[in-house]
Scaffold this motif. Structure first.
Motif, PDB file in Angstrom:
ATOM      1  N   SER A  86       0.825  -1.204   0.000  1.00  0.00           N
ATOM      2  CA  SER A  86       0.000   0.000   0.000  1.00  0.00           C
ATOM      3  C   SER A  86       0.858   1.253   0.000  1.00  0.00           C
ATOM      4  O   SER A  86       0.555   2.234  -0.690  1.00  0.00           O
ATOM      5  N   GLN A  90       0.695   3.562  -3.046  1.00  0.00           N
ATOM      6  CA  GLN A  90      -0.135   4.676  -2.586  1.00  0.00           C
ATOM      7  C   GLN A  90      -1.594   4.460  -2.967  1.00  0.00           C
ATOM      8  O   GLN A  90      -2.297   5.365  -3.435  1.00  0.00           O
ATOM      9  N   ARG A  91      -2.035   3.227  -2.736  1.00  0.00           N
ATOM     10  CA  ARG A  91      -3.432   2.869  -2.950  1.00  0.00           C
ATOM     11  C   ARG A  91      -3.940   2.065  -1.765  1.00  0.00           C
ATOM     12  O   ARG A  91      -3.161   1.393  -1.080  1.00  0.00           O
ATOM     13  N   GLN A  92      -5.245   2.148  -1.546  1.00  0.00           N
ATOM     14  CA  GLN A  92      -5.835   1.332  -0.501  1.00  0.00           C
ATOM     15  C   GLN A  92      -5.731  -0.141  -0.858  1.00  0.00           C
ATOM     16  O   GLN A  92      -5.901  -0.530  -2.015  1.00  0.00           O
ATOM     17  N   VAL A 125      -4.217   1.422   4.191  1.00  0.00           N
ATOM     18  CA  VAL A 125      -4.528   2.665   3.482  1.00  0.00           C
ATOM     19  C   VAL A 125      -3.277   3.529   3.477  1.00  0.00           C
ATOM     20  O   VAL A 125      -2.476   3.491   4.416  1.00  0.00           O
ATOM     21  N   ALA A 136       2.094   4.062   4.903  1.00  0.00           N
ATOM     22  CA  ALA A 136       0.767   3.457   4.961  1.00  0.00           C
ATOM     23  C   ALA A 136       0.410   3.068   6.390  1.00  0.00           C
ATOM     24  O   ALA A 136       1.281   2.862   7.245  1.00  0.00           O
ATOM     25  N   LEU A 152     -12.827   1.463   5.676  1.00  0.00           N
ATOM     26  CA  LEU A 152     -11.568   1.852   5.051  1.00  0.00           C
ATOM     27  C   LEU A 152     -11.577   3.329   4.672  1.00  0.00           C
ATOM     28  O   LEU A 152     -10.535   3.992   4.722  1.00  0.00           O
ATOM     29  N   GLN A 153     -12.732   3.858   4.318  1.00  0.00           N
ATOM     30  CA  GLN A 153     -12.830   5.297   4.057  1.00  0.00           C
ATOM     31  C   GLN A 153     -12.540   6.084   5.335  1.00  0.00           C
ATOM     32  O   GLN A 153     -11.872   7.129   5.299  1.00  0.00           O
ATOM     33  N   GLN A 156      -8.862   6.001   5.969  1.00  0.00           N
ATOM     34  CA  GLN A 156      -8.185   6.954   5.100  1.00  0.00           C
ATOM     35  C   GLN A 156      -8.350   8.377   5.603  1.00  0.00           C
ATOM     36  O   GLN A 156      -7.416   9.190   5.550  1.00  0.00           O
ATOM     37  N   THR A 157      -9.535   8.697   6.119  1.00  0.00           N
ATOM     38  CA  THR A 157      -9.774  10.037   6.675  1.00  0.00           C
ATOM     39  C   THR A 157      -8.866  10.297   7.867  1.00  0.00           C
ATOM     40  O   THR A 157      -8.314  11.397   8.017  1.00  0.00           O
ATOM     41  N   CYS A 159      -5.945   8.943   8.384  1.00  0.00           N
ATOM     42  CA  CYS A 159      -4.600   9.137   7.833  1.00  0.00           C
ATOM     43  C   CYS A 159      -4.456  10.537   7.245  1.00  0.00           C
ATOM     44  O   CYS A 159      -3.423  11.202   7.436  1.00  0.00           O
ATOM     45  N   ASP A 160      -5.465  10.989   6.528  1.00  0.00           N
ATOM     46  CA  ASP A 160      -5.399  12.313   5.916  1.00  0.00           C
ATOM     47  C   ASP A 160      -5.370  13.416   6.973  1.00  0.00           C
ATOM     48  O   ASP A 160      -4.720  14.450   6.790  1.00  0.00           O
TER      49      ASP A 160
END
Length: 251
Positions: A86, A90-92, A125, A136, A152-153, A156-157, A159-160
């Motif tokens: 990952s 740089q992808r889930q 993620v 990741a 997973l969304q 990702q949030t 992580c962001d």
């Protein structure tokens, strides 16, 4: 539609990851990221790796507990695993079983070690700044319920949000500078691991419990975790750590 308790917890988690003191410790931020992931998602544990300057080698940074720490280090040693894939792409990485293909065949050596530790599925993620990959977040599961697409969304949030904090703190424009700051986190991790070992032996507690007490002591006194760890390694153990009854923060 009424707001749920979980929605409030998610909002607070994003806020805590985004808003930090100007001189916050990047390692603490990343550890908080793994802790929030475990608290909010149906996962056994979580860990983070970052990429080196060439964007090829993945280096373990932090994990939510000792089990994940060992498996993160295994991925680096074997140069295979979900977090590495990952981070590089740089992808889930969607939920992937380690007991059946494709996970069992995609990372055969890592899958074998993970199953031996009780981990049956993984997901990951990417951790990134705007237009700048860093690494990741690895999510490890030992059984159902497993995280779905919305989970997973959320990961990702989180992580962001951590990436936004790093961006605002450093105001950095290139990956070399970011990695320079994270190298400090790597150096700090070594001191913290040593301090955990000292406390584990002195107090006859697990490494996870030693870290909890170490971190609680630092936070209750608004001191940096690295500074407290250095004192412990140097033999200057605060009395509250040796006798938790003296400090309500460590109970």
């Amino acid at each position: 539609m009424p707001t749920t308790t979980r929605e409030i917890r998610i909002a607070r988690a994003v806020l805590s990851l985004t808003h930090r003191p100007a001189d916050f410790d990047p390692l603490e931020l990343l550890h908080d990221l793994t802790a929030q992931a475990v608290a909010l998602l149906p996962v056994r544990c979580a860990g983070i790796t970052i990429l080196d300057e060439d964007g090829d080698t993945a280096v373990y940074v932090t994990a939510s507990d000792e089990l994940c720490l060992a498996l993160e280090e295994d991925q680096g040693e074997l140069d295979e695993g979900p977090c590495i894939d990952s981070a590089r792409a740089q992808r889930q990485l969607p939920l992937t079983s380690l007991t059946d293909p494709p996970g069992a065949t995609r990372w055969p050596r890592f899958a074998h070690r993970a199953r031996a530790a009780g981990i049956t599925a993984v997901a990951a993620v990417p951790l990134r700044l705007p237009h700048l990959p860093l690494g990741a977040l690895n999510l490890l599961m030992s059984g159902p319920p497993y995280p779905g697409g919305h989970d997973l969304q959320l990961a990702q949030t989180l992580c962001d949000a951590a990436g936004a904090a790093l961006t605002l703190r450093q105001q950095l424009a290139d990956k070399e500078q970011v990695l320079g700051q994270l190298q400090i986190a790597l150096d700090s991790r070594l001191i913290i691991e040593q301090a955990k070992g000292v406390l584990s032996v002195r107090l006859d507690v697990s490494m996870d419990e030693a870290f909890r007490r170490l971190r609680a002591h630092a936070r209750s006194r608004q001191q940096k975790l690295t500074e407290v760890s250095a004192r412990v390694v140097g033999g200057r153990l605060p009395g509250e750590l040796l006798d938790p009854a003296r400090s309500k923060d460590l109970r």
